[in-house]
Design an enzyme around this catalytic site. Structure first.
Site, PDB file in Angstrom:
ATOM      1  N   ASN A 208       3.738 -19.816   1.745  1.00  0.00           N
ATOM      2  CA  ASN A 208       4.735 -20.803   1.318  1.00  0.00           C
ATOM      3  C   ASN A 208       4.467 -21.218  -0.130  1.00  0.00           C
ATOM      4  O   ASN A 208       3.515 -20.734  -0.743  1.00  0.00           O
ATOM      5  CB  ASN A 208       4.745 -22.008   2.260  1.00  0.00           C
ATOM      6  N   LYS A 287      -0.786   0.133   5.619  1.00  0.00           N
ATOM      7  CA  LYS A 287       0.440  -0.389   5.007  1.00  0.00           C
ATOM      8  C   LYS A 287       1.672   0.086   5.807  1.00  0.00           C
ATOM      9  O   LYS A 287       1.766   1.283   6.126  1.00  0.00           O
ATOM     10  CB  LYS A 287       0.523   0.111   3.564  1.00  0.00           C
TER      11      LYS A 287
END
Ligand code: CTP
Length: 398
Positions: A208, A287
């Site tokens: 955030n 990934k």
């Protein structure tokens, strides 16, 4: 922060005089009334007019200036100060003070003062390490004078080493620290700050916009007020305040582990961190490769650290934060009750001057007893002190 404080800023000669101008700006911006005394050598580098304009007060340069002495004598200047600073201090001025020589306005006034004296030296590295200078400094420290050590770098004389005046912000912080009442002495306060990061795979995460500024301001202010501070911080780019015990964490689960491992012995916990509510259920070790047009990441709820603290048998004084984008009071009241907090600091993060990543805040403080206080727009530093004022009031006596 320095409202109603009277500070004498003694300036002695050296290339670092220009940094004393910056320090003066910080002091006056914080509300201090500053009276500047300059030695003759200091005036070779910057004119008194610069200091006079920025301080709003006449600059004292001559001991035997009848007009200046009639308006405010060096003795009354010394008597009426809360703090005496010498920035920059040359080896000469430190030597004179240590030897009890009072032969100009600065050395005479510092000898007459009863206020704390804070000295920030700046000089050539060989002068700084000279045993004569070292002994002078040690002697003054023994008498209770405080020093802000110079930093290492390239010096004006071309030498490399310790001797550069400490940055004005560091000297300012030392001044604040000297003038601050130690009303949190003997207390241990835990502060959590910054965001958490929940990894999706080795290159991506959920997080955030929290910058950590409010939490770091709280840690800095509590340390200044004498508390032992344990700062548990998610990833931030902020400088670690001097004196705090820092524990760096990444995820909510790591933050929870750190909080629970250190909460014992804390009289208050301030949870300023913006903890991610969810984390990927399955963190991939490789990934994730791009495939379909849409992708879904399944999330699982993180533990609520604050609610866990509130559920303890005898919790410390608990302060939560509520970052909302609407219905601020309603949501904050709910969190205050549900997490069993003593106090919650609520703000509307949709406002540009009160949200993430800015230096100001506009908070609503709600308390367990149902009372509330609206804090208008103010710096996060000022809000930190306000929050700590309520914590000091709420804590049981030592
Ligand atoms: N908090 C916590 N652990 C969590 C989530 C939040 O300790 N997993 C703490 C925060 O540090 C803050 C307070 O709880 O002090 C409120 O956080 P906030 O994110 O505003 O509220 P939530 O309880 O997560 O509710 P919501 O996100 O639905 O507003």
């Amino acid at each position: 922060m320095l409202k109603d404080k009277r500070i004498i800023l003694g300036v002695s000669g050296g290339i670092a005089v220009y940094k004393a101008v910056e320090l003066l700006r910080l002091l006056t911006k914080a509300g201090a009334e500053v009276h500047v005394i300059m030695t003759r050598a200091a005036q070779e580098f910057v004119t008194p007019l610069t200091f006079q304009t920025l301080s709003g007060n006449p600059v004292h340069t001559e001991l035997f200036n009848l007009i200046a002495e009639r308006e405010i004598s060096h003795i009354s200047l010394a008597d009426r100060s809360d703090l005496f600073m010498i920035v920059p201090a040359t080896a000469n001025i430190v030597g004179k003070i240590a030897a009890g020589i009072a032969d100009d306005m600065l050395t005479t006034t510092v000898m007459a003062t009863k206020s704390p004296v804070l000295i920030a030296p700046a000089m050539n590295v060989n002068m700084f390490t000279n045993p004569i200078y070292r002994e002078n400094e040690e002697r003054l420290i023994r008498f209770g004078y405080r020093f802000v050590a110079p930093v290492t770098g390239t010096l004006a004389c071309g030498w490399e080493g310790q001797g550069k005046l400490a940055p004005p912000e560091v000297i300012f912080e030392a001044a604040l620290e000297t003038l601050t009442l130690k009303d949190l002495a003997g207390r241990t306060i835990m502060v959590t700050a910054g965001p958490t990061r929940e990894e999706i795979d080795p290159v991506r995460y959920i997080s955030n916009h929290s910058s950590g500024k409010m939490g770091y301001a709280l840690a800095r202010a509590a340390t200044r007020r004498g508390a032992r501070v344990i700062l548990i911080s998610g990833p931030t780019n902020l400088a670690v305040p001097d004196g705090v015990e820092l524990l760096r964490v990444e995820s909510a689960c790591e933050m929870q582990a750190a909080v629970m491992a250190h909460v014992e012995g804390c009289q208050a916990v301030i949870k300023a961190a913006a903890v991610a509510d969810y984390r990927p259920i399955d963190r991939k070790s490789e990934k994730i490769k791009k495939k379909d047009e849409t992708a879904t990441i399944e999330l699982i709820k993180n533990p609520d650290i604050l609610a866990g603290l509130g559920a303890m048998k005898s919790p410390p004084f608990l302060v939560g934060f509520a970052a909302e984008t609407g219905m601020v009071r309603e949501y904050a009241e709910k969190k205050l009750t549900e997490k069993n907090l003593d106090m919650i600091v609520a703000n509307d993060v949709s406002q540009i001057d009160a949200g993430f990543n800015v230096d100001t805040n506009r908070a609503l403080l709600l308390f367990k007893n149902g009372s509330s206080v609206e804090c208008g727009l103010m710096s996060k530093d000022k809000l930190a002190d306000k929050i700590l004022d309520y914590i000091v009031t709420g804590l049981a006596p030592c």
